[in-house]
Design a protein around this motif. Structure first.
Motif, PDB file in Angstrom:
ATOM      1  N   GLY A   4       0.801  -1.224   0.000  1.00 40.41           N
ATOM      2  CA  GLY A   4       0.000   0.000   0.000  1.00 40.41           C
ATOM      3  C   GLY A   4       0.831   1.270   0.000  1.00 40.41           C
ATOM      4  N   LYS A   5       2.125   1.159   0.362  1.00 41.42           N
ATOM      5  CA  LYS A   5       2.976   2.341   0.511  1.00 41.42           C
ATOM      6  C   LYS A   5       3.569   2.811  -0.825  1.00 41.42           C
ATOM      7  N   TYR A   6       3.515   1.960  -1.831  1.00 45.89           N
ATOM      8  CA  TYR A   6       4.061   2.358  -3.135  1.00 45.89           C
ATOM      9  C   TYR A   6       3.057   2.022  -4.240  1.00 45.89           C
ATOM     10  N   SER A   7       3.240   2.647  -5.404  1.00 48.10           N
ATOM     11  CA  SER A   7       2.311   2.450  -6.525  1.00 48.10           C
ATOM     12  C   SER A   7       3.105   2.157  -7.791  1.00 48.10           C
ATOM     13  N   VAL A   8       2.407   1.624  -8.798  1.00 42.40           N
ATOM     14  CA  VAL A   8       3.084   1.230 -10.044  1.00 42.40           C
ATOM     15  C   VAL A   8       2.307   1.723 -11.267  1.00 42.40           C
ATOM     16  N   GLY A   9       3.019   2.366 -12.188  1.00 39.93           N
ATOM     17  CA  GLY A   9       2.441   2.767 -13.470  1.00 39.93           C
ATOM     18  C   GLY A   9       3.052   1.907 -14.565  1.00 39.93           C
ATOM     19  N   LEU A  10       2.223   1.399 -15.471  1.00 36.69           N
ATOM     20  CA  LEU A  10       2.711   0.534 -16.557  1.00 36.69           C
ATOM     21  C   LEU A  10       2.312   1.130 -17.897  1.00 36.69           C
ATOM     22  N   ASP A  11       3.317   1.522 -18.678  1.00 36.81           N
ATOM     23  CA  ASP A  11       3.083   2.126 -19.997  1.00 36.81           C
ATOM     24  C   ASP A  11       3.341   1.075 -21.069  1.00 36.81           C
ATOM     25  N   ILE A  12       2.262   0.621 -21.717  1.00 40.97           N
ATOM     26  CA  ILE A  12       2.401  -0.390 -22.786  1.00 40.97           C
ATOM     27  C   ILE A  12       2.465   0.359 -24.112  1.00 40.97           C
ATOM     28  N   LYS A  16       8.310   0.333 -26.585  1.00 39.68           N
ATOM     29  CA  LYS A  16       8.829  -0.103 -25.284  1.00 39.68           C
ATOM     30  C   LYS A  16       7.690  -0.257 -24.274  1.00 39.68           C
ATOM     31  N   ILE A  17       7.942  -1.125 -23.275  1.00 39.63           N
ATOM     32  CA  ILE A  17       7.011  -1.257 -22.156  1.00 39.63           C
ATOM     33  C   ILE A  17       7.778  -0.839 -20.916  1.00 39.63           C
ATOM     34  N   VAL A  18       7.216   0.115 -20.164  1.00 38.71           N
ATOM     35  CA  VAL A  18       7.916   0.656 -18.990  1.00 38.71           C
ATOM     36  C   VAL A  18       7.065   0.465 -17.743  1.00 38.71           C
ATOM     37  N   ALA A  19       7.688  -0.085 -16.683  1.00 41.77           N
ATOM     38  CA  ALA A  19       7.026  -0.187 -15.376  1.00 41.77           C
ATOM     39  C   ALA A  19       7.791   0.712 -14.413  1.00 41.77           C
ATOM     40  N   ILE A  20       7.091   1.647 -13.767  1.00 40.87           N
ATOM     41  CA  ILE A  20       7.749   2.562 -12.818  1.00 40.87           C
ATOM     42  C   ILE A  20       7.115   2.400 -11.437  1.00 40.87           C
ATOM     43  N   ILE A  21       7.960   2.108 -10.432  1.00 42.89           N
ATOM     44  CA  ILE A  21       7.480   1.999  -9.046  1.00 42.89           C
ATOM     45  C   ILE A  21       7.853   3.285  -8.317  1.00 42.89           C
ATOM     46  N   GLY A  22       6.913   3.830  -7.562  1.00 44.85           N
ATOM     47  CA  GLY A  22       7.227   5.058  -6.836  1.00 44.85           C
ATOM     48  C   GLY A  22       6.282   5.317  -5.696  1.00 44.85           C
ATOM     49  N   LYS A  23       6.592   6.327  -4.909  1.00 47.89           N
ATOM     50  CA  LYS A  23       5.714   6.745  -3.799  1.00 47.89           C
ATOM     51  C   LYS A  23       5.826   8.259  -3.656  1.00 47.89           C
ATOM     52  N   GLU A  24       4.879   8.821  -2.928  1.00 50.46           N
ATOM     53  CA  GLU A  24       4.886  10.262  -2.694  1.00 50.46           C
ATOM     54  C   GLU A  24       5.704  10.530  -1.432  1.00 50.46           C
ATOM     55  N   ASN A  25       6.625  11.494  -1.489  1.00 56.38           N
ATOM     56  CA  ASN A  25       7.397  11.814  -0.284  1.00 56.38           C
ATOM     57  C   ASN A  25       6.669  12.875   0.540  1.00 56.38           C
ATOM     58  N   GLU A  26       7.269  13.282   1.667  1.00 57.77           N
ATOM     59  CA  GLU A  26       6.565  14.212   2.573  1.00 57.77           C
ATOM     60  C   GLU A  26       6.336  15.586   1.967  1.00 57.77           C
ATOM     61  N   TYR A  27       7.025  15.915   0.859  1.00 51.70           N
ATOM     62  CA  TYR A  27       6.856  17.221   0.220  1.00 51.70           C
ATOM     63  C   TYR A  27       5.853  17.162  -0.935  1.00 51.70           C
ATOM     64  N   GLY A  28       5.192  16.012  -1.102  1.00 48.54           N
ATOM     65  CA  GLY A  28       4.210  15.865  -2.178  1.00 48.54           C
ATOM     66  C   GLY A  28       4.827  15.593  -3.535  1.00 48.54           C
ATOM     67  N   LYS A  29       6.155  15.363  -3.560  1.00 46.17           N
ATOM     68  CA  LYS A  29       6.835  15.034  -4.827  1.00 46.17           C
ATOM     69  C   LYS A  29       6.902  13.506  -4.979  1.00 46.17           C
ATOM     70  N   ILE A  30       7.140  13.055  -6.198  1.00 47.45           N
ATOM     71  CA  ILE A  30       7.170  11.613  -6.451  1.00 47.45           C
ATOM     72  C   ILE A  30       8.598  11.084  -6.430  1.00 47.45           C
ATOM     73  N   ALA A 361      10.851  14.004  -7.306  1.00 43.48           N
ATOM     74  CA  ALA A 361      11.725  14.435  -6.210  1.00 43.48           C
ATOM     75  C   ALA A 361      13.123  14.670  -6.757  1.00 43.48           C
ATOM     76  N   GLY A 362      13.876  15.555  -6.135  1.00 44.39           N
ATOM     77  CA  GLY A 362      15.197  15.965  -6.626  1.00 44.39           C
ATOM     78  C   GLY A 362      16.176  14.836  -6.836  1.00 44.39           C
ATOM     79  N   ASP A 363      16.085  13.771  -5.999  1.00 45.30           N
ATOM     80  CA  ASP A 363      17.082  12.698  -6.121  1.00 45.30           C
ATOM     81  C   ASP A 363      16.692  11.629  -7.145  1.00 45.30           C
ATOM     82  N   SER A 364      15.593  11.847  -7.896  1.00 40.81           N
ATOM     83  CA  SER A 364      15.227  10.877  -8.941  1.00 40.81           C
ATOM     84  C   SER A 364      16.283  10.945 -10.046  1.00 40.81           C
TER      85      SER A 364
END
Length: 452
Positions: A4-12, A16-30, A361-364
């Motif tokens: 529940g703490k992370y989410s996944v977007g899948l672009d078919i 190319k097919i891309v799967a990106i895993i991410g979450k929102e940080n405390e500043y509302g950035k991804i 987020a800046g460190d992405s």
């Protein structure tokens, strides 16, 4: 980390097919936690044409994303595009039985559901009904009619239509790859979320996402989506032209396009030549960069003209509908050298390249902030939003249950003389009203489940 703490977007996509895993940080950035990419082998012009190959490619991208993040993927938010997507404008109205009562959510739902009953071409289904603006008893330009008095409720709708079989095939690939379908989003809208600001959507803007197989167009004005279209041409057609025009193999044509390609022949001198190795001991081929640019430009002009036709169809030439923000180019195809200048030259509209780094987020990693991943990042944003809403609803329901139990206990202990109505306590905490997108996703998921 819990699922529940992370989410996944899948672009078919087509290339190319891309799967990106991410979450929102405390500043509302991804914060991007992991990314997986694989060559798309079973998709042509945004439509699945080989189920087995597509399942393999999805699994490959998902496994790579899991390996880079150390997390397990179970549910994904998927984008839908393809040449079968078309949109139309439609007006509809309802006459309310009691004009002394204020307009509520149910009245709006009745009106939206009425549009879903429109008769489409065989094999097509309405996948999206987006209200543009409302009219109450002839009073126009109302953005939110709820709470107003009126007998006749009218609205203009942006209706998106797609091929039933194509949508079912995407759902089938996801399920067969061992994943749950979190929700489905229109790809042009996902890309728009990733690269456009709210000010641009208000001012009026055309987003052009140039992918491998298709070019997606999404037009916004006054913060509302006004027009969507999918043009069945993309970067692959340019590669195909280079392959034919220079008599070389596809792999070499793609490399030529990326390394030396330009949409503006004027900048290349006649004596600039690139040498391509010949096949199996044959003589190498010499290609002038000017010729290469001419081949590329001819096809790019065709794509831009089709896009401009869509912008004109929306009514950009009308003073009221003018797109002040101009054009934003994104997707892998937008990285072609001098494309921005050519688009400005043909359309006369301000143009910029859209990068999805605004919400990251800046460190992405730098790689993910490329236009190539605009749709993937947009889908991830959608997944995070859906997860947050589901959590909110679950919390509210749990709270309602808790209150009901406490009230029950108090009655049993004799603290209250009246019988508490536990059901009404539950009803009081109403989950947040679902957005049109969520309703559409639920409808589509039911539809896919029933099609199994």
């Amino acid at each position: 980390m819990e699922p529940g703490k992370y989410s996944v977007g899948l672009d078919i996509g087509t290339t190319k097919i891309v799967a990106i895993i991410g979450k929102e940080n405390e500043y509302g950035k991804i914060e991007v936690l992991g990314i997986g990419k694989s060559k798309s082998l079973g998709v042509h012009r945004g439509v699945v044409n080989n189920i087995t190959q597509t399942i393999k490619s999805i699994q490959q991208a998902v496994e790579e994303a899991e390996a880079t993040s150390g997390l397990k993927i179970s549910s994904v938010v998927v984008g839908i595009a393809g040449q079968h997507i078309r949109s139309l404008q439609h007006s509809d109205y309802i006459t309310r039985p009691d004009s002394e009562q204020v307009i509520n959510e149910d009245d709006v739902d009745i009106l939206v559901n009425q549009v879903y009953k429109l008769i489409m071409l065989p094999g097509e289904e309405i996948i999206h009904v987006l209200p543009q603006e409302y009219k109450v008893d002839g009073q126009a330009e109302i953005k939110e009619p709820i709470g107003m008095y009126g007998g006749r409720l009218e609205a203009n709708f942006h209706v998106v239509v797609g091929q039933v079989s194509s949508i079912k095939n995407v759902g089938r690939c996801i399920k067969s790859a061992g994943l749950d379908l979190g929700s489905i989003t229109l790809e042009p809208l996902a890309s728009a979320n990733a690269v456009l600001s709210q000010e641009e959507k208000e001012a009026g803007i055309a987003l052009i996402d140039i992918g491998g197989g298709t070019t997606d167009v999404a037009i916004f004005k006054d913060g509302i989506i006004r027009h969507t279209a999918v043009i069945p041409f993309g970067g692959n057609v340019i590669t195909e032209d280079i392959k034919e025009g220079c008599s070389i193999i596809e792999k070499q044509a793609e490399l030529l396009k990326i390394k030396f390609g330009s949409a503006w022949p004027g900048e290349n001198k006649d004596n600039e030549i690139v040498s391509i190795p010949g096949l199996r001991g044959r003589e190498p081929k010499e290609i002038t960069l000017k010729n290469l640019s001419k081949i590329i430009r001819a096809r790019v002009v065709e794509i831009i003209e089709q896009v401009y036709m869509e912008i004109k169809n929306y009514g950009h030439e009308d003073q009221k509908k003018k797109l002040i923000g101009g054009i934003v180019l994104t997707g892998g195809g937008s990285q072609l050298k001098h494309l921005k200048q050519l688009v400005e030259y043909i359309t006369g509209m301000d143009t910029r390249i859209g990068y999805p780094n605004e919400h990251l987020a800046g460190d992405s990693t730098q790689d993910i902030a490329s236009p190539l991943y605009a749709t993937g990042v947009g889908l991830l944003m959608n997944a995070i939003e859906t997860n947050a809403k589901n959590k909110e609803i679950a919390l509210e329901e749990a709270q309602a249950e808790k209150e009901a139990i406490v009230e029950n206990n108090q009655t049993e202990e004799g603290f209250q003389t009246e019988e508490p109505n536990t059901t009404s306590t539950k009803k009081e905490v109403k989950p947040e009203r679902k957005s049109i997108f969520e309703k559409w996703s639920d409808k589509l998921k039911d539809f896919l489940d029933n099609a199994e």
